[in-house]
Motif scaffolding. Sequence first.
Motif, PDB file in Angstrom:
ATOM      1  N   GLN A 180      40.775  25.412  73.275  1.00 61.15           N
ATOM      2  CA  GLN A 180      40.138  26.592  73.856  1.00 61.15           C
ATOM      3  C   GLN A 180      41.008  27.182  74.964  1.00 61.15           C
ATOM      4  OE1 GLN A 180      36.335  25.578  75.341  1.00 61.15           O
ATOM      5  NE2 GLN A 180      35.481  27.623  75.072  1.00 61.15           N
ATOM      6  N   GLY A 181      41.532  26.315  75.814  1.00 58.62           N
ATOM      7  CA  GLY A 181      42.301  26.771  76.969  1.00 58.62           C
ATOM      8  C   GLY A 181      43.633  27.383  76.575  1.00 58.62           C
ATOM      9  N   LEU A 182      44.311  26.783  75.601  1.00 55.25           N
ATOM     10  CA  LEU A 182      45.612  27.313  75.189  1.00 55.25           C
ATOM     11  C   LEU A 182      45.452  28.657  74.486  1.00 55.25           C
ATOM     12  CD1 LEU A 182      47.265  24.029  73.852  1.00 55.25           C
ATOM     13  CD2 LEU A 182      47.870  25.271  75.910  1.00 55.25           C
ATOM     14  N   ARG A 183      44.253  28.903  73.970  1.00 58.56           N
ATOM     15  CA  ARG A 183      44.017  30.202  73.323  1.00 58.56           C
ATOM     16  C   ARG A 183      43.421  31.208  74.285  1.00 58.56           C
ATOM     17  NH1 ARG A 183      41.578  27.894  67.698  1.00 58.56           N
ATOM     18  NH2 ARG A 183      43.569  27.478  66.710  1.00 58.56           N
ATOM     19  N   SER A 184      43.231  30.804  75.543  1.00 65.02           N
ATOM     20  CA  SER A 184      42.528  31.691  76.465  1.00 65.02           C
ATOM     21  C   SER A 184      43.364  32.874  76.981  1.00 65.02           C
ATOM     22  CB  SER A 184      41.974  30.885  77.641  1.00 65.02           C
ATOM     23  OG  SER A 184      43.039  30.390  78.414  1.00 65.02           O
ATOM     24  N   PRO A 185      44.729  32.830  76.987  1.00 59.73           N
ATOM     25  CA  PRO A 185      45.448  34.003  77.477  1.00 59.73           C
ATOM     26  C   PRO A 185      45.105  35.236  76.644  1.00 59.73           C
ATOM     27  CG  PRO A 185      46.959  32.186  77.226  1.00 59.73           C
ATOM     28  CD  PRO A 185      45.657  31.738  76.656  1.00 59.73           C
ATOM     29  N   GLN A 186      45.021  36.382  77.355  1.00 57.42           N
ATOM     30  CA  GLN A 186      44.630  37.587  76.629  1.00 57.42           C
ATOM     31  C   GLN A 186      45.806  38.143  75.840  1.00 57.42           C
ATOM     32  OE1 GLN A 186      43.291  39.905  79.832  1.00 57.42           O
ATOM     33  NE2 GLN A 186      41.485  38.622  80.187  1.00 57.42           N
ATOM     34  N   LYS A 187      45.460  39.046  74.953  1.00 57.62           N
ATOM     35  CA  LYS A 187      46.458  39.623  74.067  1.00 57.62           C
ATOM     36  C   LYS A 187      47.576  40.265  74.871  1.00 57.62           C
ATOM     37  CE  LYS A 187      46.492  41.939  69.650  1.00 57.62           C
ATOM     38  NZ  LYS A 187      47.110  40.784  69.009  1.00 57.62           N
ATOM     39  N   ILE A 188      47.183  40.949  75.937  1.00 52.44           N
ATOM     40  CA  ILE A 188      48.181  41.691  76.710  1.00 52.44           C
ATOM     41  C   ILE A 188      49.215  40.728  77.296  1.00 52.44           C
ATOM     42  CG2 ILE A 188      46.846  41.638  78.852  1.00 52.44           C
ATOM     43  CD1 ILE A 188      47.774  44.541  79.272  1.00 52.44           C
ATOM     44  N   GLU A 189      48.758  39.526  77.683  1.00 55.37           N
ATOM     45  CA  GLU A 189      49.686  38.557  78.264  1.00 55.37           C
ATOM     46  C   GLU A 189      50.614  37.980  77.194  1.00 55.37           C
ATOM     47  OE1 GLU A 189      46.526  36.291  79.681  1.00 55.37           O
ATOM     48  OE2 GLU A 189      46.483  37.210  81.675  1.00 55.37           O
ATOM     49  N   THR A 190      50.051  37.667  76.031  1.00 59.97           N
ATOM     50  CA  THR A 190      50.910  37.128  74.976  1.00 59.97           C
ATOM     51  C   THR A 190      51.912  38.181  74.517  1.00 59.97           C
ATOM     52  OG1 THR A 190      49.131  37.684  73.461  1.00 59.97           O
ATOM     53  CG2 THR A 190      49.347  35.391  74.069  1.00 59.97           C
ATOM     54  N   GLU A 191      51.478  39.438  74.519  1.00 58.48           N
ATOM     55  CA  GLU A 191      52.406  40.494  74.105  1.00 58.48           C
ATOM     56  C   GLU A 191      53.509  40.688  75.124  1.00 58.48           C
ATOM     57  OE1 GLU A 191      50.019  43.851  73.184  1.00 58.48           O
ATOM     58  OE2 GLU A 191      49.548  43.116  71.177  1.00 58.48           O
ATOM     59  N   MET A 192      53.185  40.462  76.386  1.00 60.32           N
ATOM     60  CA  MET A 192      54.234  40.565  77.394  1.00 60.32           C
ATOM     61  C   MET A 192      55.282  39.474  77.170  1.00 60.32           C
ATOM     62  SD  MET A 192      54.006  41.045  81.407  1.00 60.32           S
ATOM     63  CE  MET A 192      54.196  39.536  82.265  1.00 60.32           C
TER      64      MET A 192
END
Lengths: 297, 297
Positions: free
Chosen positions: B185-197
């Motif tokens: 759950q925690g490793l998937r918690s970053p938002q899309k905008i952060e992963t895209e950055m």
Amino acid sequence: MSDTAAIETAAGATGLAPWFWPGIVLLALVAGYSVYRMAAIQGRSWVGMATAALFGAWVVLFWEVLVRALDVPRVLLPAPSLVMGALWDHAPKLWGDFVQTVGKAVLIGWALGCGLGFCVAVAIDRMPFLQRGLLPVASLTSAIPLVGVAPIAVMWFGFDWPSKAAVVVLMTFFPMLVSTLAGLQAAGKLERELMYSYAASYPRTLLALRLPAALPFIFGALKVNATLALIGAIVAEFFGSPTAGLGFRISTEAARMNMPLVWGAIVVAAVTGSVAYALLVALERRAAFWHPSVREG
Amino acid sequence: MATTKTLTQRIVHDWLPVVVVLLAVVLAWYSAAWGMNAQGAIERVLDEEAGYTQMELFEATMTMERPLVPAPHQVAADFYESLTEWPIDSPRNLIYHVIVTGQSTLLGFAMGTALGLLLSVLIVHSRTLDKALLPWIVASQTVPVLAIAPIVLVVLGSLGFAGTAPKAFIAMYLCFFPVTVAMVQGLRSPQKIETEMMYTYAASRWQSLWLLRLPAALPFLFPALRVGVAAGLVGAMVAELPTGAQAGLGARLLTGSYYGQTTQIWSALVMSTLLGLALTGIVAGIERLVLRSRGAK
């Protein structure tokens, strides 16, 4: 049982064919690839379940093959076929154990514990003083090995199911209390103010807004408690039980080194736990279909 | 919030309710001891022919040899005696048992946490593993591992593993689950905008795991660690139940229930409670340190 033992010794006696290990590696590659392809199928709802089932089937197959080929002693790890055989041969006995442990101790204890936890939570919801007092104490109980009260319960309530149910009640009460209290705080300020502006009474607000908003928390506790109840009842049976029950079966057969039947009892417990969990998930989907946590996943 | 309050206000607001609840528990305990021991006291201690006053009856219930419910002060006396009158390496000293149980708990906790972290990283990065493994990990918890504990001990014992390792293995099995689920759950918690950055920086998978996902997962990890260490303690204690375990809090409970030494059972329970609270307290302290160094509130 004796014919399977004969097959086993035969397999062990012939030794391993030279192609055995390459064959296993090849089979493992096939297995991995099939699971990988299965998981890659897009956008079908059944894919998740099917992938897991496929993976499980491969694991069981490898278990069977390796245990037989390497002649692993039965005490260490019985082959799945032996466990299935034990399940089949001792079905009436295991059914009696199931009724004793799950039908009486677990069900009654779980219902009582969860019901009490819920009622106490709703009752103290109106009294901030009691909330502030009970909540820290109740949260701390999660760090306490409550299973330890089993010997005391056996002393108070005798060997039969009431003592197990008592342990289960104690183990399930606190998670339910804490979760329900947390859930009652979950409704948003905006919605609460809306209820207030409608001049809704306290019970009305509770029924129309706060309890529905608490449903995911409540179901979470119900799911956790289902597993806890099963474990609690089985462990409590180690401390003394009538001559039936899953815990009784496991401890006596383990002492006699009859491992296939022990694993059979464990399979019964595991299937029971999984089915209970699945039932509660289904129920939650029916009851809280509108809630974001259910809608999204 | 709490910062604006004076110390007195804070004591009254936060601590008074807890103290009141705890006092109520002690009172309830005393009355339970009085009520449940009365029958035994009348039969065993008092002289029914000569008659007795209620006061004598009350005193008798508080000072029995093997009471059904030992009074709190009896448990406290037994507890104190065990800690002070025996050397630390004597099985009559509870500290000795705490060390034994604590060792296997901590070892299992460390192994379980490592396994949970590894599994969660694998699951987050591979859709195949996600679909194939995660359902089984959930299902694995419905297996009452506590029920397998005796078998695992017997099996590992026959292989020459005795002492801490098998018990730690049971504790590990209970620890890894909450860590795995919370970390996924925690490793998937970053938002899309952060992963895209991360993507625009051309960060590798490894870098985005290390720089983004892991830090984001920390708030999810620590509550799971608290649950895990408590579960590990239960596991270690139950693993001490099978015959052959001479030391540890679980063994202490069992010998107490065999010989009807109720006070011994209760003081072992109190000790395991303290151990559980100490372990979760340590984890909570580490959590505070880590999150503060990361600039959380």
